[in-house]
Scaffold this motif. Sequence first.
Motif, PDB file in Angstrom:
ATOM      1  N   HIS A 289       0.838  -1.192   0.000  1.00  0.00           N
ATOM      2  CA  HIS A 289       0.000   0.000   0.000  1.00  0.00           C
ATOM      3  C   HIS A 289       0.874   1.244   0.000  1.00  0.00           C
ATOM      4  O   HIS A 289       2.070   1.183   0.292  1.00  0.00           O
ATOM      5  CB  HIS A 289      -0.941   0.013   1.212  1.00  0.00           C
ATOM      6  CG  HIS A 289      -0.226   0.013   2.530  1.00  0.00           C
ATOM      7  ND1 HIS A 289       0.513  -1.049   2.983  1.00  0.00           N
ATOM      8  CD2 HIS A 289      -0.131   0.963   3.501  1.00  0.00           C
ATOM      9  CE1 HIS A 289       1.032  -0.772   4.167  1.00  0.00           C
ATOM     10  NE2 HIS A 289       0.674   0.452   4.497  1.00  0.00           N
ATOM     11  N   GLU A 290       0.286   2.364  -0.318  1.00  0.00           N
ATOM     12  CA  GLU A 290       0.999   3.633  -0.400  1.00  0.00           C
ATOM     13  C   GLU A 290       1.173   4.222   0.998  1.00  0.00           C
ATOM     14  O   GLU A 290       0.222   4.337   1.756  1.00  0.00           O
ATOM     15  CB  GLU A 290       0.201   4.591  -1.294  1.00  0.00           C
ATOM     16  CG  GLU A 290       0.943   5.882  -1.643  1.00  0.00           C
ATOM     17  CD  GLU A 290       0.760   6.963  -0.596  1.00  0.00           C
ATOM     18  OE1 GLU A 290       1.681   7.777  -0.425  1.00  0.00           O
ATOM     19  OE2 GLU A 290      -0.292   6.990   0.071  1.00  0.00           O
TER      20      GLU A 290
ATOM     21  N   SER B 247       2.347   9.416   1.524  1.00  0.00           N
ATOM     22  CA  SER B 247       1.481  10.526   1.936  1.00  0.00           C
ATOM     23  C   SER B 247       1.231  10.521   3.440  1.00  0.00           C
ATOM     24  O   SER B 247       0.969  11.569   4.038  1.00  0.00           O
ATOM     25  CB  SER B 247       0.149  10.462   1.192  1.00  0.00           C
ATOM     26  OG  SER B 247      -0.573   9.290   1.539  1.00  0.00           O
TER      27      SER B 247
ATOM     28  N   LEU C 188       7.849  -0.565  -0.333  1.00  0.00           N
ATOM     29  CA  LEU C 188       6.924   0.553  -0.177  1.00  0.00           C
ATOM     30  C   LEU C 188       7.731   1.844  -0.318  1.00  0.00           C
ATOM     31  O   LEU C 188       8.534   2.169   0.559  1.00  0.00           O
ATOM     32  CB  LEU C 188       6.236   0.509   1.192  1.00  0.00           C
ATOM     33  CG  LEU C 188       5.503  -0.785   1.556  1.00  0.00           C
ATOM     34  CD1 LEU C 188       4.941  -0.693   2.968  1.00  0.00           C
ATOM     35  CD2 LEU C 188       4.385  -1.071   0.564  1.00  0.00           C
TER      36      LEU C 188
END
Length: 356
Positions: free
Chosen positions: A255-256, A259, A280
């Motif tokens: 997953h990101e 941010s 990641l």
Amino acid sequence: MPIATRAFAATSAEAPLTPFSFNRRDPGPDDVAIDIKFAGICHSDLHMVHNDMGGSTYPLVPGHEIAGLVTAVGANVTKFKVGDRVGVGCMVDSCRTCASCVEGEEQYCIPGFTGTYGNPDKHSAESGQPITQGGYSDKIVVDQAFVLNIPDSIPLDVAAPLLCAGITTYSPLRHWGVGPGSKVAVVGLGGLGHMAVKQAVAMGAEVTVMSTSDRKKADAERMGAKHFLINSDKAAMKAAAESFDLIINTVSATHEIASHLQLLARDGTMVMLGLTTEGLPVFAVPLLWRRRSVAGSLIGGIRETQEMLDFCAEHGIASDIEVIAPDQINEAYARLEKSDVRYRFVIDIEKLDLAA
């Protein structure tokens, strides 16, 4: 004399788990024999069964969230007696001599701790098993140094997941000094995440849950979270910038995360707990701009695990569980892969029936 043991095991990375019989070693002078009553299903069990990280050996009996009753103790055992309520987590041995072991951080043993399942078994001559076999079974024999007392106030079924999920979240919360006034975000409200929320709230933190949708918002609030943040909501993410001292990231899928770093206050840390198998991306500027960190944490030592159990007993913390019979393990695995559980599957080992 070896102890006949019934279990469910994986025979290959592709095959469903099926009934399996094997022998445990006869308890030695320092050993505790345990009748297993309940065993939690951890997401890492799926990774091991499917050989996602490589090196899995079959047949493999998973399970490192174990709760049961003592049935026998060796001559040198002083910590436990027959009838005691006990647990076994992710480790059944370590070198005991390296700096980490001496400091009570056996999970960081330099040669490597002996996992409850899937690691070479130094007692293989007595048991006939080349690898350690885990808790999806009706019996286990463990050195007293790696057995935990389960407080009387915690039922055994909800205690089982504490032996992995509970300590995996408790350890970083303690290590990074969470207490009254701390602002903590928990990414992912699953088996690990729901424990992190409950524990951080009990420590006095203001807790925010981050998720991809609001379908678990009511659960998060019930567990004590003050805020709920949907990480795809760009406006909400921007408004939450520089808010958190600590982010506990429990997501096991790729997953990101870049941010999320903007959400950390100066000197804030994001701790990665999920066993992701792909990289990641993280960028330097958000880190250096506020002296932020990305860190990892791996369960806890035996001393800290006992501290966690006592803390949970003191604060009335337990896992939210769905109890299943052993012949439902494969169905539970399929559901777990889809995150369809609130919040931990626990196997009722007393329903073990090899005819299933």
